[in-house]
Motif scaffolding. Structure first.
Motif, PDB file in Angstrom:
ATOM      1  N   UNK A 283      35.749 -22.457  69.205  1.00  0.00           N
ATOM      2  CA  UNK A 283      36.460 -21.280  69.714  1.00  0.00           C
ATOM      3  C   UNK A 283      37.939 -21.301  69.359  1.00  0.00           C
ATOM      4  N   UNK A 284      38.507 -22.491  69.133  1.00  0.00           N
ATOM      5  CA  UNK A 284      39.931 -22.600  68.821  1.00  0.00           C
ATOM      6  C   UNK A 284      40.265 -22.110  67.420  1.00  0.00           C
ATOM      7  N   UNK A 285      39.263 -21.862  66.593  1.00  0.00           N
ATOM      8  CA  UNK A 285      39.461 -21.338  65.230  1.00  0.00           C
ATOM      9  C   UNK A 285      40.449 -22.200  64.442  1.00  0.00           C
ATOM     10  N   UNK A 286      40.188 -23.493  64.455  1.00  0.00           N
ATOM     11  CA  UNK A 286      41.074 -24.443  63.791  1.00  0.00           C
ATOM     12  C   UNK A 286      40.889 -24.396  62.281  1.00  0.00           C
ATOM     13  N   UNK A 287      42.000 -24.423  61.574  1.00  0.00           N
ATOM     14  CA  UNK A 287      41.949 -24.468  60.113  1.00  0.00           C
ATOM     15  C   UNK A 287      41.843 -25.890  59.592  1.00  0.00           C
ATOM     16  N   UNK A 288      42.302 -26.857  60.383  1.00  0.00           N
ATOM     17  CA  UNK A 288      42.225 -28.258  59.974  1.00  0.00           C
ATOM     18  C   UNK A 288      42.319 -29.142  61.206  1.00  0.00           C
ATOM     19  N   UNK A 289      41.637 -30.278  61.145  1.00  0.00           N
ATOM     20  CA  UNK A 289      41.679 -31.272  62.217  1.00  0.00           C
ATOM     21  C   UNK A 289      41.953 -32.631  61.600  1.00  0.00           C
ATOM     22  N   UNK A 290      42.886 -33.353  62.192  1.00  0.00           N
ATOM     23  CA  UNK A 290      43.084 -34.765  61.879  1.00  0.00           C
ATOM     24  C   UNK A 290      42.601 -35.530  63.100  1.00  0.00           C
ATOM     25  N   UNK A 291      41.561 -36.329  62.933  1.00  0.00           N
ATOM     26  CA  UNK A 291      40.903 -36.977  64.065  1.00  0.00           C
ATOM     27  C   UNK A 291      41.103 -38.483  64.016  1.00  0.00           C
ATOM     28  N   UNK A 292      41.510 -39.032  65.154  1.00  0.00           N
ATOM     29  CA  UNK A 292      41.647 -40.475  65.310  1.00  0.00           C
ATOM     30  C   UNK A 292      40.533 -40.948  66.238  1.00  0.00           C
ATOM     31  N   UNK A 293      39.619 -41.722  65.701  1.00  0.00           N
ATOM     32  CA  UNK A 293      38.524 -42.240  66.507  1.00  0.00           C
ATOM     33  C   UNK A 293      37.197 -41.621  66.114  1.00  0.00           C
ATOM     34  N   UNK A 294      36.126 -42.408  66.142  1.00  0.00           N
ATOM     35  CA  UNK A 294      34.821 -41.935  65.667  1.00  0.00           C
ATOM     36  C   UNK A 294      34.224 -40.819  66.514  1.00  0.00           C
ATOM     37  N   UNK A 295      34.475 -40.809  67.810  1.00  0.00           N
ATOM     38  CA  UNK A 295      33.875 -39.789  68.670  1.00  0.00           C
ATOM     39  C   UNK A 295      34.475 -38.413  68.400  1.00  0.00           C
ATOM     40  N   UNK A 296      35.785 -38.349  68.234  1.00  0.00           N
ATOM     41  CA  UNK A 296      36.428 -37.071  67.937  1.00  0.00           C
ATOM     42  C   UNK A 296      36.089 -36.615  66.522  1.00  0.00           C
ATOM     43  N   UNK A 297      36.012 -37.558  65.600  1.00  0.00           N
ATOM     44  CA  UNK A 297      35.627 -37.207  64.233  1.00  0.00           C
ATOM     45  C   UNK A 297      34.235 -36.591  64.210  1.00  0.00           C
ATOM     46  N   UNK A 298      33.301 -37.185  64.933  1.00  0.00           N
ATOM     47  CA  UNK A 298      31.929 -36.685  64.952  1.00  0.00           C
ATOM     48  C   UNK A 298      31.858 -35.299  65.592  1.00  0.00           C
ATOM     49  N   UNK A 299      32.578 -35.103  66.697  1.00  0.00           N
ATOM     50  CA  UNK A 299      32.559 -33.801  67.370  1.00  0.00           C
ATOM     51  C   UNK A 299      33.143 -32.712  66.475  1.00  0.00           C
ATOM     52  N   UNK A 300      34.243 -33.014  65.777  1.00  0.00           N
ATOM     53  CA  UNK A 300      34.871 -32.019  64.909  1.00  0.00           C
ATOM     54  C   UNK A 300      33.966 -31.663  63.729  1.00  0.00           C
ATOM     55  N   UNK A 301      33.287 -32.651  63.176  1.00  0.00           N
ATOM     56  CA  UNK A 301      32.363 -32.366  62.069  1.00  0.00           C
ATOM     57  C   UNK A 301      31.208 -31.489  62.539  1.00  0.00           C
ATOM     58  N   UNK A 302      30.681 -31.778  63.724  1.00  0.00           N
ATOM     59  CA  UNK A 302      29.572 -30.980  64.243  1.00  0.00           C
ATOM     60  C   UNK A 302      30.023 -29.576  64.638  1.00  0.00           C
TER      61      UNK A 302
END
Length: 287
Positions: A164-183
């Motif tokens: 819903x945030x309509x993000x154009x890019x995410x920089x993720x620190x940590x495997x859990x946030x990386x996985x959520x952003x990819x999904x």
């Protein structure tokens, strides 16, 4: 807790953002990128006030304050004036405007800590924030810590908010946030430290961008914010020196001061006093 209060025959006041049956609730709300202006119903009383930050979680906090003041028999008018003067502290969602040489952008510094509720609220602020044409929404997000066995599920539950945030890019620190952003089908860059995240972020930044920085305290994202402020301060000093030299040339036209840092509120080691590092326009004057 409500049942315990009833058993103790305590007075109960219900507070809600959108439930109009609650004793205290929002009647009307206007938000922009800098503030929330609202009219609230407090039982039979209607009160209008302003908060110097956007976000429905801040609105709910303000309603709770007013409900407590009324329950104690305090002056609601003075309380509303106090809320209008309040500004969030460092790392608590404050919007900072800075320029690294390519034009000003907005940094939402929410780096102090994170949990599922607060991260969802911050993403909501980002989603509702207006953008200039061509500007982007960028999030630097770290894993939420101390969630125990529910950690993976709590991160997965954020996927709708990330979308819903309509993000154009995410920089993720940590495997859990990386996985959520990819999904959430977002463009994700992995970082293993705040310093690496900053190195990934800097080439992305353009004029008008909005950048949210949020993660658990243990992630150390406050260091990224401090480093950005230090870079912006260096750029500002160079801009001022260049303009001073230009203005000193014979026949030079008067110059308008660039966006400047408040020197009383910025410390080179990172966070300074309450007004740390906030970029703001000086009154227009010739150098």
């Amino acid at each position: 807790m409500i049942e315990a209060a009833k058993a103790a025959k305590a007075s109960i006041t219900s507070v809600s953002f959108d439930d109009r049956t609650a004793d205290v609730h929002v009647h009307r709300l206007y938000e922009d990128e800098r503030m929330s202006c609202l009219t609230a119903n407090l039982d039979d009383l209607r009160l209008s006030f302003r908060l110097n930050m956007p976000g429905r979680h801040w609105v709910l906090n303000g309603l709770m304050v007013l409900a407590a003041v009324r329950a104690l028999g305090g002056d609601l008018g003075m309380a509303a004036l106090g809320l209008a003067d309040f500004r969030p502290g460092r790392g608590r969602g404050r919007a900072l405007f800075m320029d690294l040489g390519d034009g000003p952008f907005c940094l939402i510094d929410d780096a102090y800590n994170a949990n599922p509720v607060s991260l969802g609220a911050s993403l909501g602020v980002l989603a509702r924030r207006p953008q200039d044409k061509g500007a982007r929404r960028i999030a630097v997000l770290a894993d939420m810590a101390e969630l125990g066995a529910t950690a993976a599920a709590c991160h997965q539950a954020l996927i709708p908010d990330l979308k819903a945030a309509r993000l154009d890019a995410v920089i993720a620190l940590g495997p859990l946030m990386q996985d959520a952003a990819r999904k959430a089908d977002l463009a994700v860059r992995r970082a293993d430290s705040p310093e690496q995240a900053l190195n990934l972020l800097l080439p992305m930044l353009n004029k008008g961008d909005v950048v949210l920085v949020k993660g658990s305290r243990s992630a150390g994202l406050d260091r990224l914010v401090s480093d950005l402020l230090a870079l912006a301060h260096q750029v500002h000093n160079q801009q001022m020196e260049d303009r001073r030299l230009q203005a000193s040339r014979p026949g030079a036209a008067p110059q308008i001061a660039p966006m400047a840092f408040d020197p009383a509120g910025y410390g080179p080691a990172g966070y300074g006093p309450a007004d740390y590092g906030e970029a703001k326009r000086n009154d227009m004057h010739a150098l």
